[in-house]
Scaffold this active site. Structure first.
Site, PDB file in Angstrom:
ATOM      1  N   GLU A  54       0.815  -1.207   0.000  1.00  0.00           N
ATOM      2  CA  GLU A  54       0.000   0.000   0.000  1.00  0.00           C
ATOM      3  C   GLU A  54       0.854   1.265   0.000  1.00  0.00           C
ATOM      4  O   GLU A  54       0.572   2.213  -0.748  1.00  0.00           O
ATOM      5  CB  GLU A  54      -0.930   0.023   1.233  1.00  0.00           C
ATOM      6  CG  GLU A  54      -1.934  -1.121   1.274  1.00  0.00           C
ATOM      7  CD  GLU A  54      -1.444  -2.322   2.073  1.00  0.00           C
ATOM      8  OE1 GLU A  54      -2.280  -2.947   2.742  1.00  0.00           O
ATOM      9  OE2 GLU A  54      -0.231  -2.612   2.022  1.00  0.00           O
ATOM     10  N   CYS A  77      -2.883  -3.475   7.216  1.00  0.00           N
ATOM     11  CA  CYS A  77      -2.542  -3.705   8.619  1.00  0.00           C
ATOM     12  C   CYS A  77      -2.932  -2.509   9.481  1.00  0.00           C
ATOM     13  O   CYS A  77      -2.949  -1.359   9.035  1.00  0.00           O
ATOM     14  CB  CYS A  77      -1.054  -4.010   8.759  1.00  0.00           C
ATOM     15  SG  CYS A  77       0.033  -2.678   8.219  1.00  0.00           S
ATOM     16  N   GLU A 289      10.036 -31.859  -1.202  1.00  0.00           N
ATOM     17  CA  GLU A 289      10.542 -32.664  -2.314  1.00  0.00           C
ATOM     18  C   GLU A 289      11.130 -33.938  -1.720  1.00  0.00           C
ATOM     19  O   GLU A 289      10.702 -34.413  -0.693  1.00  0.00           O
ATOM     20  CB  GLU A 289      11.555 -31.873  -3.136  1.00  0.00           C
ATOM     21  CG  GLU A 289      10.945 -30.721  -3.924  1.00  0.00           C
ATOM     22  CD  GLU A 289      11.875 -30.176  -4.991  1.00  0.00           C
ATOM     23  OE1 GLU A 289      12.925 -30.795  -5.267  1.00  0.00           O
ATOM     24  OE2 GLU A 289      11.548 -29.116  -5.570  1.00  0.00           O
TER      25      GLU A 289
END
Length: 353
Positions: A54, A77, A289
């Site tokens: 923002e 926030c 993985e």
């Protein structure tokens, strides 16, 4: 053509995806500021987590932010951290309207950002492209709401369901476009995890090797290893450049970090406890993985939120290491149409919530 709120939010979502996996414990948020029909500011959470999307978009918009509509993928926030609250910055900008995809579950914000802007006279709407926003922010939402990362299990298998030609043998399964897609998954993850057996068999780097995206390499997490056991490996030689964390050990120092966590009765790392430890270190998205054993361990622990399955057209034969595919016979995971990547196929299976 008149563009809708959804059109502008889709652009904000695309902005947010740019730094996915590179914003530390913060979510990668996208922001687009529109005045009339003109885009006057765009921003994405910076690498490392600050500055926020923002404030960057507002800086770009300048005076044009007055009277504008702001599209942001996560509720701004409302708390002071290393920077002032983004909701206050939006109030001070003179914006008329704020459109939010997803509310922030962080108790320091959780509706407070919206309430503060509304009290200041800003019209606030929530829910534009919410499903897409929740998917993009799944890691952050999981860490805040469930105290563990969003876990994606990636497996590459042959046409007969094998992950390796034989136990302990390094085996190339996929190629070309499938490998590049795998590397992009690494770039968008905060950490990649394998078992110590994969390190012994393959001596992998576990970094992102896409040209220009090497800096997006995730932290590398090894289950069942210690710093001493990694001496001489590629992981150890690059630990000063890309973090290496050992889960289960707690007695090392130097470039490799050792993270002590609970050990089960069978002597293995308690994966649920390990996930909490990773969440405490700001890991939002974890890519698992490695081999069949670590994959099965995560499935058994019910910790897998998404499975990405790459399938190659060739068979490895009965001497190969079988992939854990029993979950395919359940209704736990759903998938859309497969994606063809050259000769290989990719399917994404999402856990039914």
């Amino acid at each position: 053509m008149i563009l809708s709120d959804e059109n502008f939010m889709e652009l904000a979502l695309r902005m947010g995806r740019r730094n996915m996996g590179a914003t530390a414990e913060n979510p990668s948020v996208g922001c687009v500021i529109v005045n009339g029909s003109q885009i006057v500011g765009r921003g994405v959470t910076a690498a490392g987590g600050r500055p926020h999307a923002e404030t960057q978009a507002l800086s770009q918009a300048g005076e044009a932010a007055k009277g504008s509509t702001v599209f942001v993928t996560l509720e701004p926030c409302a708390h002071y951290g290393n920077t002032p609250p983004c909701c206050d910055a939006l109030i001070d900008s003179g914006a008329d309207r704020v459109v939010i995809a997803v509310g922030d579950p962080d108790p320091r914000t959780a509706g407070e950002g919206i309430a503060r802007m509304q009290t200041a006279g800003i019209s606030v709407e929530q829910g534009a492209c919410e499903a897409e926003g929740r998917a993009d922010l799944a890691g952050y939402l999981s860490r805040v709401e469930r105290d563990r990362p969003w876990v994606t299990l990636k497996m590459a298998v042959s046409s007969d369901g094998m992950m390796a030609a034989a136990p302990g043998v390094q085996t190339a399964i996929t190629q070309g476009d499938a490998l590049r897609r795998s590397q992009m998954m690494r770039a968008h993850s905060d950490a990649i995890l394998v078992g110590v057996g994969t390190v012994r068999a393959d001596d992998p780097m576990l970094t992102c090797r896409l040209p220009g995206l090497e800096h997006m390499s995730p932290a590398r997490v090894i289950v069942g290893a210690s710093a001493q056991s990694l001496v001489g490996t590629k992981l150890a030689s690059t630990a000063n450049d890309v973090p290496v964390w050992c889960l289960g050990a707690d007695d090392g120092d130097g470039a490799i970090s050792e993270i002590g966590c609970a050990i089960d009765a069978d002597g293995k790392v308690n994966l649920a406890a390990a996930m909490a430890e990773l969440a405490a270190r700001g890991i939002n998205r974890l890519l698992v993985e490695g081999g069949a054993k670590i994959a099965q361990s995560f499935l058994d622990a019910d910790l897998v939120d998404q499975i990405v399955l790459f399938t190659a057209p060739h068979a490895l034969g009965s001497g190969g290491v079988a992939a854990p595919l029993e979950w395919m016979n359940t209704t736990d995971y759903i998938t859309d149409e497969p994606i063809l990547l050259g000769v290989d196929e990719m399917k994404v299976y999402d856990r039914v919530q």
